[in-house]
Write a protein that holds these residues in place. Structure first.
Motif, PDB file in Angstrom:
ATOM      1  N   GLY A  67     -53.817 -39.376 -91.186  1.00  0.00           N
ATOM      2  CA  GLY A  67     -54.137 -39.111 -92.583  1.00  0.00           C
ATOM      3  C   GLY A  67     -53.009 -38.579 -93.441  1.00  0.00           C
ATOM      4  O   GLY A  67     -53.248 -38.156 -94.571  1.00  0.00           O
ATOM      5  N   LEU A  68     -51.782 -38.596 -92.955  1.00  0.00           N
ATOM      6  CA  LEU A  68     -50.642 -38.147 -93.763  1.00  0.00           C
ATOM      7  C   LEU A  68     -49.984 -39.384 -94.364  1.00  0.00           C
ATOM      8  O   LEU A  68     -48.972 -39.888 -93.878  1.00  0.00           O
ATOM      9  N   ASN A  69     -50.584 -39.895 -95.429  1.00  0.00           N
ATOM     10  CA  ASN A  69     -50.212 -41.187 -95.997  1.00  0.00           C
ATOM     11  C   ASN A  69     -49.013 -41.140 -96.929  1.00  0.00           C
ATOM     12  O   ASN A  69     -48.395 -42.162 -97.195  1.00  0.00           O
ATOM     13  N   ILE A  70     -48.677 -39.967 -97.438  1.00  0.00           N
ATOM     14  CA  ILE A  70     -47.550 -39.828 -98.366  1.00  0.00           C
ATOM     15  C   ILE A  70     -46.401 -39.127 -97.655  1.00  0.00           C
ATOM     16  O   ILE A  70     -46.567 -38.056 -97.069  1.00  0.00           O
ATOM     17  N   SER A  71     -45.242 -39.753 -97.740  1.00  0.00           N
ATOM     18  CA  SER A  71     -44.008 -39.130 -97.283  1.00  0.00           C
ATOM     19  C   SER A  71     -43.085 -39.087 -98.492  1.00  0.00           C
ATOM     20  O   SER A  71     -42.863 -40.110 -99.143  1.00  0.00           O
ATOM     21  N   ALA A  72     -42.584 -37.903 -98.795  1.00  0.00           N
ATOM     22  CA  ALA A  72     -41.703 -37.741 -99.959  1.00  0.00           C
ATOM     23  C   ALA A  72     -40.364 -37.166 -99.520  1.00  0.00           C
ATOM     24  O   ALA A  72     -40.313 -36.220 -98.731  1.00  0.00           O
ATOM     25  N   TYR A 111     -30.596 -28.878-100.983  1.00  0.00           N
ATOM     26  CA  TYR A 111     -31.415 -29.162 -99.805  1.00  0.00           C
ATOM     27  C   TYR A 111     -32.135 -30.487-100.007  1.00  0.00           C
ATOM     28  O   TYR A 111     -32.515 -30.836-101.131  1.00  0.00           O
ATOM     29  N   ILE A 112     -32.332 -31.198 -98.909  1.00  0.00           N
ATOM     30  CA  ILE A 112     -33.139 -32.411 -98.925  1.00  0.00           C
ATOM     31  C   ILE A 112     -34.265 -32.200 -97.921  1.00  0.00           C
ATOM     32  O   ILE A 112     -34.025 -31.904 -96.745  1.00  0.00           O
ATOM     33  N   ALA A 117     -47.959 -35.467 -96.947  1.00  0.00           N
ATOM     34  CA  ALA A 117     -49.230 -35.085 -97.577  1.00  0.00           C
ATOM     35  C   ALA A 117     -50.231 -36.230 -97.402  1.00  0.00           C
ATOM     36  O   ALA A 117     -49.837 -37.389 -97.248  1.00  0.00           O
ATOM     37  N   PRO A 118     -51.519 -35.919 -97.458  1.00  0.00           N
ATOM     38  CA  PRO A 118     -52.533 -36.970 -97.313  1.00  0.00           C
ATOM     39  C   PRO A 118     -52.529 -37.983 -98.462  1.00  0.00           C
ATOM     40  O   PRO A 118     -52.752 -39.164 -98.248  1.00  0.00           O
ATOM     41  N   ASP A 119     -52.276 -37.512 -99.688  1.00  0.00           N
ATOM     42  CA  ASP A 119     -52.304 -38.402-100.850  1.00  0.00           C
ATOM     43  C   ASP A 119     -51.444 -37.800-101.958  1.00  0.00           C
ATOM     44  O   ASP A 119     -50.954 -36.681-101.844  1.00  0.00           O
ATOM     45  N   THR A 138     -34.829 -24.038-108.610  1.00  0.00           N
ATOM     46  CA  THR A 138     -34.663 -24.303-110.045  1.00  0.00           C
ATOM     47  C   THR A 138     -34.914 -25.757-110.405  1.00  0.00           C
ATOM     48  O   THR A 138     -35.258 -26.057-111.538  1.00  0.00           O
ATOM     49  N   HIS A 139     -34.713 -26.654-109.453  1.00  0.00           N
ATOM     50  CA  HIS A 139     -34.863 -28.074-109.756  1.00  0.00           C
ATOM     51  C   HIS A 139     -35.385 -28.801-108.523  1.00  0.00           C
ATOM     52  O   HIS A 139     -34.912 -28.564-107.414  1.00  0.00           O
ATOM     53  N   VAL A 140     -36.376 -29.687-108.741  1.00  0.00           N
ATOM     54  CA  VAL A 140     -36.953 -30.487-107.665  1.00  0.00           C
ATOM     55  C   VAL A 140     -36.991 -31.929-108.140  1.00  0.00           C
ATOM     56  O   VAL A 140     -37.424 -32.221-109.250  1.00  0.00           O
ATOM     57  N   ARG A 141     -36.538 -32.824-107.283  1.00  0.00           N
ATOM     58  CA  ARG A 141     -36.556 -34.253-107.583  1.00  0.00           C
ATOM     59  C   ARG A 141     -37.172 -34.946-106.371  1.00  0.00           C
ATOM     60  O   ARG A 141     -36.693 -34.778-105.246  1.00  0.00           O
ATOM     61  N   SER A 142     -38.241 -35.736-106.600  1.00  0.00           N
ATOM     62  CA  SER A 142     -38.961 -36.375-105.500  1.00  0.00           C
ATOM     63  C   SER A 142     -38.828 -37.883-105.533  1.00  0.00           C
ATOM     64  O   SER A 142     -38.825 -38.492-106.606  1.00  0.00           O
ATOM     65  N   SER A 143     -38.761 -38.466-104.347  1.00  0.00           N
ATOM     66  CA  SER A 143     -38.850 -39.909-104.177  1.00  0.00           C
ATOM     67  C   SER A 143     -39.932 -40.160-103.140  1.00  0.00           C
ATOM     68  O   SER A 143     -39.863 -39.626-102.027  1.00  0.00           O
ATOM     69  N   ILE A 144     -40.939 -40.945-103.511  1.00  0.00           N
ATOM     70  CA  ILE A 144     -42.011 -41.271-102.583  1.00  0.00           C
ATOM     71  C   ILE A 144     -41.566 -42.452-101.726  1.00  0.00           C
ATOM     72  O   ILE A 144     -41.090 -43.463-102.247  1.00  0.00           O
ATOM     73  N   VAL A 145     -41.733 -42.325-100.434  1.00  0.00           N
ATOM     74  CA  VAL A 145     -41.354 -43.382 -99.503  1.00  0.00           C
ATOM     75  C   VAL A 145     -42.374 -44.509 -99.606  1.00  0.00           C
ATOM     76  O   VAL A 145     -43.576 -44.276 -99.438  1.00  0.00           O
ATOM     77  N   LEU A 146     -41.906 -45.709 -99.909  1.00  0.00           N
ATOM     78  CA  LEU A 146     -42.795 -46.870 -99.990  1.00  0.00           C
ATOM     79  C   LEU A 146     -43.065 -47.456 -98.607  1.00  0.00           C
ATOM     80  O   LEU A 146     -44.192 -47.842 -98.300  1.00  0.00           O
ATOM     81  N   ARG A 147     -42.002 -47.524 -97.812  1.00  0.00           N
ATOM     82  CA  ARG A 147     -42.128 -48.106 -96.477  1.00  0.00           C
ATOM     83  C   ARG A 147     -40.994 -47.570 -95.626  1.00  0.00           C
ATOM     84  O   ARG A 147     -39.853 -47.509 -96.074  1.00  0.00           O
ATOM     85  N   GLU A 148     -41.308 -47.185 -94.399  1.00  0.00           N
ATOM     86  CA  GLU A 148     -40.261 -46.741 -93.481  1.00  0.00           C
ATOM     87  C   GLU A 148     -39.668 -47.966 -92.801  1.00  0.00           C
ATOM     88  O   GLU A 148     -40.376 -48.696 -92.115  1.00  0.00           O
TER      89      GLU A 148
END
Length: 170
Positions: A67-72, A111-112, A117-119, A138-148
């Motif tokens: 159930g951990l469908n989102i990887s960022a 840091y990276i 997360a589930p969704d 102070t700053h956060v930038r996210s990229s959602i993984v589409l496919r490993e």
């Protein structure tokens, strides 16, 4: 050169490759695969455990199956880089189960992180309730993984010149 590499001759590297492939093998199976009898194979494994080359044994879990469908992949910058601020941030990260990997890096981010997360709603909640509140962020930038494309924890031992075999001193 790390002092532990003095333990690593070709037989030891082959044992590590076999353990990475399948740590549930019997000692007999590992010994046969690397061309040793069980006793010296067992001794090498115990030596590598004692030296910290082998840090533990684990199982690989399919994150989506649980159930951990989102990887960022999340880049984080800190406002200060004093030892105390860095330590507080790193301790907070270590205590956060959603963060499964954290590296200090060069480049545009301090840091990276890899966050699971589930969704997407739960990831957003994680950002608001946890990450934005971590010490010094102070700053956060996210990229959602589409496919490993590749996700392999197996180290390339003895391949392409990496971890070149060393003579055993014993």
């Amino acid at each position: 050169m790390n002092e532990n590499t003095s333990l690593l001759d070709q037989h030891s590297l082959n044992i590590l490759l076999e353990l990475q492939r399948d740590a549930r093998q019997t000692l007999q199976q590992i010994a046969e695969a690397v061309g040793l009898s069980p006793t010296p194979c067992w001794r090498r494994i115990k030596d590598m455990e004692a030296a910290g080359v082998i840090r533990g044994y684990t199982v690989t879990v399919d994150r989506e199956a649980v159930g951990l469908n989102i990887s960022a992949v999340t880049e984080v910058n800190l406002d200060r880089h004093s030892e105390q601020h860095v330590r507080r941030f790193e301790e907070a990260v270590a205590a956060c189960p959603q963060i499964v990997r954290c590296v200090s890096a060069t480049g545009s981010a301090d840091y990276i992180l890899t966050v699971l997360a589930p969704d997407i709603k739960r990831y957003e909640r994680f950002l608001q309730d946890t990450l934005f509140k971590l010490p010094g962020v102070t700053h956060v930038r996210s990229s959602i993984v589409l496919r490993e494309v590749k996700s392999d924890a197996t180290l390339p031992l003895g391949q392409d010149g990496t971890a070149a075999p060393r003579r055993r001193t014993r």
